[in-house]
Design a protein around this motif. Sequence first.
Motif, PDB file in Angstrom:
ATOM      1  N   LEU A 270      -0.534  -4.776  -5.117  1.00 49.14           N
ATOM      2  CA  LEU A 270      -0.967  -4.511  -3.747  1.00 49.14           C
ATOM      3  C   LEU A 270      -0.585  -2.935  -3.494  1.00 49.14           C
ATOM      4  CD1 LEU A 270       0.192  -7.760  -1.784  1.00 49.14           C
ATOM      5  CD2 LEU A 270      -1.928  -7.103  -2.769  1.00 49.14           C
ATOM      6  N   LEU A 271       0.567  -2.522  -3.599  1.00 49.41           N
ATOM      7  CA  LEU A 271       1.010  -1.325  -3.426  1.00 49.41           C
ATOM      8  C   LEU A 271       0.250  -0.048  -4.177  1.00 49.41           C
ATOM      9  CD1 LEU A 271       4.850  -1.367  -2.400  1.00 49.41           C
ATOM     10  CD2 LEU A 271       2.634  -1.523  -0.819  1.00 49.41           C
ATOM     11  N   SER A 272      -0.366  -0.557  -5.272  1.00 48.40           N
ATOM     12  CA  SER A 272      -1.077   0.329  -6.154  1.00 48.40           C
ATOM     13  C   SER A 272      -2.414   0.711  -5.490  1.00 48.40           C
ATOM     14  CB  SER A 272      -1.474  -0.347  -7.623  1.00 48.40           C
ATOM     15  OG  SER A 272      -0.189  -0.615  -8.334  1.00 48.40           O
ATOM     16  N   HIS A 273      -2.883  -0.213  -4.727  1.00 52.75           N
ATOM     17  CA  HIS A 273      -4.152   0.390  -3.891  1.00 52.75           C
ATOM     18  C   HIS A 273      -4.078   1.846  -3.108  1.00 52.75           C
ATOM     19  CE1 HIS A 273      -6.815  -3.237  -3.802  1.00 52.75           C
ATOM     20  NE2 HIS A 273      -5.679  -3.877  -3.612  1.00 52.75           N
ATOM     21  N   TYR A 274      -2.513   1.965  -2.838  1.00 50.66           N
ATOM     22  CA  TYR A 274      -2.268   3.233  -2.009  1.00 50.66           C
ATOM     23  C   TYR A 274      -1.660   4.417  -3.023  1.00 50.66           C
ATOM     24  CZ  TYR A 274      -2.961   1.244   2.602  1.00 50.66           C
ATOM     25  OH  TYR A 274      -3.564   0.961   3.655  1.00 50.66           O
ATOM     26  N   LEU A 275      -1.404   3.973  -4.125  1.00 50.37           N
ATOM     27  CA  LEU A 275      -0.680   4.929  -4.983  1.00 50.37           C
ATOM     28  C   LEU A 275      -1.712   5.764  -5.899  1.00 50.37           C
ATOM     29  CD1 LEU A 275       2.783   3.109  -5.482  1.00 50.37           C
ATOM     30  CD2 LEU A 275       2.177   4.834  -3.793  1.00 50.37           C
ATOM     31  N   LEU A 413     -10.113  -0.589  -0.867  1.00 51.04           N
ATOM     32  CA  LEU A 413     -10.051  -1.432   0.203  1.00 51.04           C
ATOM     33  C   LEU A 413     -11.060  -1.247   1.153  1.00 51.04           C
ATOM     34  CD1 LEU A 413      -6.240  -0.993   0.898  1.00 51.04           C
ATOM     35  CD2 LEU A 413      -7.376  -2.878  -0.490  1.00 51.04           C
ATOM     36  N   ARG A 414     -12.439  -0.531   0.829  1.00 51.09           N
ATOM     37  CA  ARG A 414     -13.311  -0.190   1.598  1.00 51.09           C
ATOM     38  C   ARG A 414     -14.521  -1.111   1.421  1.00 51.09           C
ATOM     39  NH1 ARG A 414     -13.936   6.230   3.231  1.00 51.09           N
ATOM     40  NH2 ARG A 414     -11.735   6.557   3.412  1.00 51.09           N
ATOM     41  N   GLU A 415     -15.229  -1.712   2.363  1.00 50.33           N
ATOM     42  CA  GLU A 415     -16.432  -2.068   2.388  1.00 50.33           C
ATOM     43  C   GLU A 415     -16.367  -3.411   1.218  1.00 50.33           C
ATOM     44  OE1 GLU A 415     -19.458   0.670   1.319  1.00 50.33           O
ATOM     45  OE2 GLU A 415     -19.126   1.894   3.230  1.00 50.33           O
ATOM     46  N   LYS A 416     -15.299  -4.183   1.284  1.00 46.03           N
ATOM     47  CA  LYS A 416     -15.174  -5.247   0.455  1.00 46.03           C
ATOM     48  C   LYS A 416     -14.664  -6.508   1.296  1.00 46.03           C
ATOM     49  CE  LYS A 416     -13.951  -2.727  -3.575  1.00 46.03           C
ATOM     50  NZ  LYS A 416     -12.952  -2.397  -4.709  1.00 46.03           N
ATOM     51  N   GLU A 417     -15.179  -7.776   0.952  1.00 49.17           N
ATOM     52  CA  GLU A 417     -14.725  -8.991   1.613  1.00 49.17           C
ATOM     53  C   GLU A 417     -13.628  -9.279   0.982  1.00 49.17           C
ATOM     54  OE1 GLU A 417     -15.461 -11.445   4.685  1.00 49.17           O
ATOM     55  OE2 GLU A 417     -16.741  -9.810   4.294  1.00 49.17           O
ATOM     56  N   LEU A 418     -12.266  -8.984   1.636  1.00 44.64           N
ATOM     57  CA  LEU A 418     -11.079  -9.257   0.894  1.00 44.64           C
ATOM     58  C   LEU A 418     -10.268 -10.023   2.086  1.00 44.64           C
ATOM     59  CD1 LEU A 418      -9.781  -5.910  -0.287  1.00 44.64           C
ATOM     60  CD2 LEU A 418     -11.090  -7.647  -1.540  1.00 44.64           C
ATOM     61  N   ARG A 419      -9.917 -11.214   1.736  1.00 47.27           N
ATOM     62  CA  ARG A 419      -9.166 -12.256   2.557  1.00 47.27           C
ATOM     63  C   ARG A 419      -7.998 -12.677   1.961  1.00 47.27           C
ATOM     64  NH1 ARG A 419     -14.189 -16.265   4.851  1.00 47.27           N
ATOM     65  NH2 ARG A 419     -15.353 -14.513   5.789  1.00 47.27           N
ATOM     66  N   TRP A 422      -4.979 -13.495  -3.614  1.00 46.79           N
ATOM     67  CA  TRP A 422      -5.690 -13.305  -4.800  1.00 46.79           C
ATOM     68  C   TRP A 422      -6.771 -12.053  -4.793  1.00 46.79           C
ATOM     69  CZ3 TRP A 422      -6.180 -15.494  -9.554  1.00 46.79           C
ATOM     70  CH2 TRP A 422      -7.124 -15.420 -10.479  1.00 46.79           C
ATOM     71  N   ASP A 423      -7.753 -12.028  -3.491  1.00 40.63           N
ATOM     72  CA  ASP A 423      -8.780 -11.110  -3.571  1.00 40.63           C
ATOM     73  C   ASP A 423      -7.929  -9.658  -3.493  1.00 40.63           C
ATOM     74  OD1 ASP A 423     -10.775 -13.154  -3.146  1.00 40.63           O
ATOM     75  OD2 ASP A 423     -10.479 -13.161  -0.889  1.00 40.63           O
ATOM     76  N   TYR A 424      -6.989  -9.568  -2.882  1.00 43.76           N
ATOM     77  CA  TYR A 424      -6.475  -8.277  -2.687  1.00 43.76           C
ATOM     78  C   TYR A 424      -5.703  -7.759  -3.997  1.00 43.76           C
ATOM     79  CZ  TYR A 424      -7.114  -7.324   2.185  1.00 43.76           C
ATOM     80  OH  TYR A 424      -7.705  -7.132   3.657  1.00 43.76           O
ATOM     81  N   LYS A 425      -5.040  -8.662  -4.766  1.00 44.20           N
ATOM     82  CA  LYS A 425      -4.616  -8.586  -5.847  1.00 44.20           C
ATOM     83  C   LYS A 425      -5.614  -8.045  -6.864  1.00 44.20           C
ATOM     84  CE  LYS A 425      -1.521 -10.831  -7.942  1.00 44.20           C
ATOM     85  NZ  LYS A 425      -0.299  -9.935  -8.328  1.00 44.20           N
ATOM     86  N   TRP A 426      -6.778  -8.685  -6.984  1.00 48.80           N
ATOM     87  CA  TRP A 426      -7.755  -8.415  -7.938  1.00 48.80           C
ATOM     88  C   TRP A 426      -8.588  -7.252  -7.646  1.00 48.80           C
ATOM     89  CZ3 TRP A 426      -7.946  -9.558 -12.990  1.00 48.80           C
ATOM     90  CH2 TRP A 426      -7.248 -10.834 -13.427  1.00 48.80           C
ATOM     91  N   ALA A 427      -8.444  -6.710  -6.644  1.00 46.49           N
ATOM     92  CA  ALA A 427      -9.438  -5.698  -5.872  1.00 46.49           C
ATOM     93  C   ALA A 427      -8.588  -4.332  -6.259  1.00 46.49           C
ATOM     94  CB  ALA A 427      -9.668  -5.548  -4.430  1.00 46.49           C
ATOM     95  N   SER A 428      -7.385  -4.490  -6.880  1.00 43.42           N
ATOM     96  CA  SER A 428      -6.605  -3.476  -7.472  1.00 43.42           C
ATOM     97  C   SER A 428      -7.059  -3.015  -8.929  1.00 43.42           C
ATOM     98  CB  SER A 428      -5.320  -3.445  -7.259  1.00 43.42           C
ATOM     99  OG  SER A 428      -4.354  -2.429  -7.481  1.00 43.42           O
ATOM    100  N   CYS A 455      -4.138 -18.173  -3.568  1.00 45.88           N
ATOM    101  CA  CYS A 455      -5.302 -17.984  -2.699  1.00 45.88           C
ATOM    102  C   CYS A 455      -5.059 -18.322  -1.192  1.00 45.88           C
ATOM    103  CB  CYS A 455      -6.390 -19.124  -3.034  1.00 45.88           C
ATOM    104  SG  CYS A 455      -7.279 -18.750  -4.656  1.00 45.88           S
ATOM    105  N   PHE A 456      -3.820 -17.995  -0.888  1.00 47.07           N
ATOM    106  CA  PHE A 456      -3.344 -18.226   0.471  1.00 47.07           C
ATOM    107  C   PHE A 456      -3.892 -16.926   1.143  1.00 47.07           C
ATOM    108  CE2 PHE A 456       0.203 -16.946  -2.410  1.00 47.07           C
ATOM    109  CZ  PHE A 456       0.444 -15.577  -1.693  1.00 47.07           C
TER     110      PHE A 456
END
Length: 457
Positions: A270-275, A413-419, A422-428, A455-456
């Motif tokens: 998750l934090l890898s999105h920002y680093l 994290l832009r223009e993606k359907e992340l809920r 699991w979604d946020y982890k794999w978007a990294s 998937c929570f």
Amino acid sequence: MWTPDEIAELCYQRFEELPKRGKPEPGREWTLLAAVVRLTRVEKEVVSIGTGTKCIGRTAMSPRGDVLNDSHAEVIARRGCIRYLTEQLRLAVRGQGSSVFCRAEQQCGKWRLRPGVSFLFFTSHTPCGDASIIPMTDNECQPCPVLGAAETLKGAAKVIDGDGAPKRKAKSTSQDGNIKRSRLDSVQPEGSEGGGDCTNTSRALATSDVHRTGAKCVPGGPSDPHQSGAGYHSTGSTLRLKPGRGEPTLSLSCSDKLARWGVLGFQGALLSHYLQEAIYFIAVVVGKCAYSTEAMQRALVTRCSPVTGLPPGFSVWRPTLLQSNLEFPFSQARTQLQHQAGQGKVSPCGAAISWCNVPERPLDVTANGYKHGATKKALDTDKARSLLCKVELFHCFLSLVSATEPSCLPDSLREKELRSYWDYKWASESYQRAGRQLHIKAFPLWPHSDRSLLCFQ
């Protein structure tokens, strides 16, 4: 500059300053301690402390992400540090000034460590798993008790005494020891050392046995040969699960997790999105205990040396490995020496303590995967959650995303359907690519997390 003894003393002192709640009963209970230390040119600061020796069984894991699966000290300290890093990033994106991060050049929404800032990992005991398979030098052992589903619910329902200790000890279904020695198999040549104190460096001992680890080889791969003496275990690329005498656990050994952090960084997906780059520990310091530099090198570094093809920002890190002469006051060996008649059996402390340097709720005490003292009726509520469980860390990350101006969000994290989590982890994506290389080149048997547990929202 710093020395291993300075680091150990700093961590022990920070633990001493914590409230009594969740700490072992002197002379009867013992625990392990780990910590993350922030280093700069002028100061050393403990930013996260963790204690604990237990993990839950697989049937006690929750699809809601609201149970803390692994409560070993090393894991607790790292997860507390993620809370700290998230708070530092929140300060950075709000323009309130972070002592850790500064804006990365030419990458929108990315941050990097400030010049001169680094992190060190301390653990009072050799990590369970591969790093603990070492020539025998003493009688110390490191338990990895695991609780079954029934014991998890039963233990969580217990109330707390006024001093923060549980009224009765939860039953364990696991092995009592993680590092074990077989006296029947041990045959030391005349003149060899045995039962002596540990030193800061490994000693070339003429020994025919090794410390035993209770961590079991992952299914589908090579198993321990269980030969007598030094041939009892397989070492190297073998991955291990923390043990359970009744119900198996899905938690990998701390040796395996530290090795993974040495390639992917300890900041997580998750934090890898920002680093801009992964964050690695520049050193790993171990307190006074049974220890081998060669085993630590093998477990944390050598096993990952085949990994290549990593995306930008990731590398195979080689931390400095050191040992302190200072023993943790609540180690098993020290507790056994302090034990007095009438105190009952010496046993591992049932609670796990987390403290991290954040302004709100820095202290978190858990037992059996839930907040210490949670009743059975409260298990499905927010009140029972540890601040370190997946869903709480996920919500902490989402608050960081909410605090970020839309124009300053990282591209991932832009223009993606992340809920979901699991979604946020794999978007990294870069982090996931690095993870695939690690698994292909070094750990092909690394277990994949069941998607139904991730998937929570």
